[in-house]
Write an enzyme that holds these catalytic residues in place. Structure first.
Site, mmCIF file in Angstrom:
data_model
loop_
_atom_site.group_PDB
_atom_site.id
_atom_site.type_symbol
_atom_site.label_atom_id
_atom_site.label_comp_id
_atom_site.label_asym_id
_atom_site.label_seq_id
_atom_site.Cartn_x
_atom_site.Cartn_y
_atom_site.Cartn_z
ATOM 1 N N ASP A 116 31.386 41.069 33.563
ATOM 2 C CA ASP A 116 31.992 40.439 34.730
ATOM 3 C C ASP A 116 31.205 40.862 35.978
ATOM 4 O O ASP A 116 29.979 40.679 36.023
ATOM 5 C CB ASP A 116 33.484 40.810 34.791
ATOM 6 C CG ASP A 116 34.241 40.131 35.913
ATOM 7 O OD1 ASP A 116 34.541 38.943 35.782
ATOM 8 O OD2 ASP A 116 34.524 40.809 36.918
ATOM 9 N N HIS A 312 37.438 36.160 28.130
ATOM 10 C CA HIS A 312 36.690 36.853 29.168
ATOM 11 C C HIS A 312 36.572 38.353 28.950
ATOM 12 O O HIS A 312 35.584 38.957 29.353
ATOM 13 C CB HIS A 312 37.355 36.596 30.521
ATOM 14 C CG HIS A 312 36.567 37.140 31.673
ATOM 15 N ND1 HIS A 312 35.305 36.687 31.992
ATOM 16 C CD2 HIS A 312 36.849 38.122 32.579
ATOM 17 C CE1 HIS A 312 34.846 37.348 33.041
ATOM 18 N NE2 HIS A 312 35.762 38.229 33.411
#
Length: 336
Positions: A116, A312
């Protein structure tokens, strides 16, 4: 700098065996880090809204494979100092922290891995300080070269004010919402952006609604996520809050201006991208064009791998696959 009392924010058990924690003075910060093993250095840079805890499985796997694995709480997060000024969270500060951490650990180079926002820092460290990076691996966020205009203008042109990164620009707003009920925030975010969610999040804040409400609430936690995991993040953010982490987003346009000198420069060392095929970040791209762009800007792209059914939070959702890929990549980049 202020001292932080962490408490026992990491759960105990077999998966945590061999992980130790300490603080180091790094680039003017008192930085908390978790580490395991000895050998060539592998840095693990977390994303938003996470901490070093997100790498708990990778720390032990890399240590067992013969590496010194180190996961810091990055600037503004959890057990690391939180500068007050928004402008103290630029990409130059973040890359400076990585380089200073390598120095503080007594090394000259490292394999740098990020997830991320940590992936962005990893890519930028490889770009700005290539002599310090043996290899760069990113989870969830691909390498994106500098655009032709500031990011906020581009996002507003595409999405108006609904995009979550635009929403994050107003000081005090997002931190108040995210911090109002930390258990609810982490329960929804960790489930809602995962491969177990019933839908891929569109990365937009509902008009007249709240960001947290855009993530579905799980009736039951998926197998990879426990109540202890949620409680750990709640404890860490109870102390530090969200302002420091959100200030990373509030420097996106400033970062664009600061990195003009590297516009068009390539990533020169071995590189790897891992992502879930149900990750909302990846879903925003045309994959054919993304692969072409990455190969055009990265001279030695060793892999562009999508993990089916994953979302994610890749290293937490699919630790076995991620551990195998990262230990192989770390071995391939152990010297250089």
């Amino acid at each position: 700098m202020a001292d932080h009392v962490l408490g026992d924010a990491w759960r105990t058990g077999p998966s945590m065996t061999g992980i130790t924690r300490r603080h180091l003075e790094v680039n003017g910060l008192r930085m908390h880090l978790a580490e395991a093993g000895t050998g060539p250095l592998v840095l693990l840079l977390h994303g938003f809204p996470e901490s070093a805890y997100s790498w708990r499985s990778q720390l032990t796997a890399l240590a067992e494979a013969g590496f010194h694995a180190v996961a810091p709480d990055q600037r503004g997060y959890a057990g690391t100092d939180r500068p007050a000024a928004t402008e103290d969270y630029t990409i130059l500060h973040l890359v400076g922290d990585v380089v200073a951490l390598i120095d503080a650990l007594g090394e000259r180079t490292a394999t740098v891995v990020g997830h991320d926002w940590g992936a962005i820092v990893a890519w930028q460290t490889a770009l700005l300080r290539p002599e310090r990076v043996r290899g760069v691996a990113a989870l969830s966020v691909p390498y994106m070269p500098r655009g032709s205009r500031p990011p906020m203008a581009a996002l507003r042109a595409a999405y108006g004010d609904a995009h979550y990164q635009v929403y994050f620009q107003r000081p005090g707003v997002a931190e108040a919402e995210l911090g109002a009920d930390l258990d609810e925030t982490f329960r929804r975010a960790l489930y809602g952006l995962s491969g177990d969610s019933p839908r891929v999040w569109p990365m937009l804040v509902p008009e007249g609604g709240r960001l947290v409400e855009s993530w579905p609430r799980p009736g039951r936690l998926p197998a990879w996520l426990t109540e202890d995991d949620i409680a750990t993040y709640v404890r860490e953010y109870s102390a530090g809050g969200f302002t420091g982490p959100l200030n990373w987003y509030r420097n996106l346009d400033r970062n664009w201006a600061l990195t003009a000198a590297w516009d068009g420069a390539p990533i020169t060392m071995p590189a790897l991208l891992l992502a879930g095929d149900l990750d909302p970040v990846i879903a925003a791209f045309d994959l054919r064009r993304l692969r072409g762009s990455m190969r055009a800007h990265i001279r030695d792209l060793r892999g562009f791998e999508l993990i089916p059914g994953a979302g994610h939070w890749l290293q937490q959702e699919r630790p076995a696959e991620v551990n195998a890929a990262l230990t192989d990549f770390a071995a391939a980049t152990a010297t250089g």
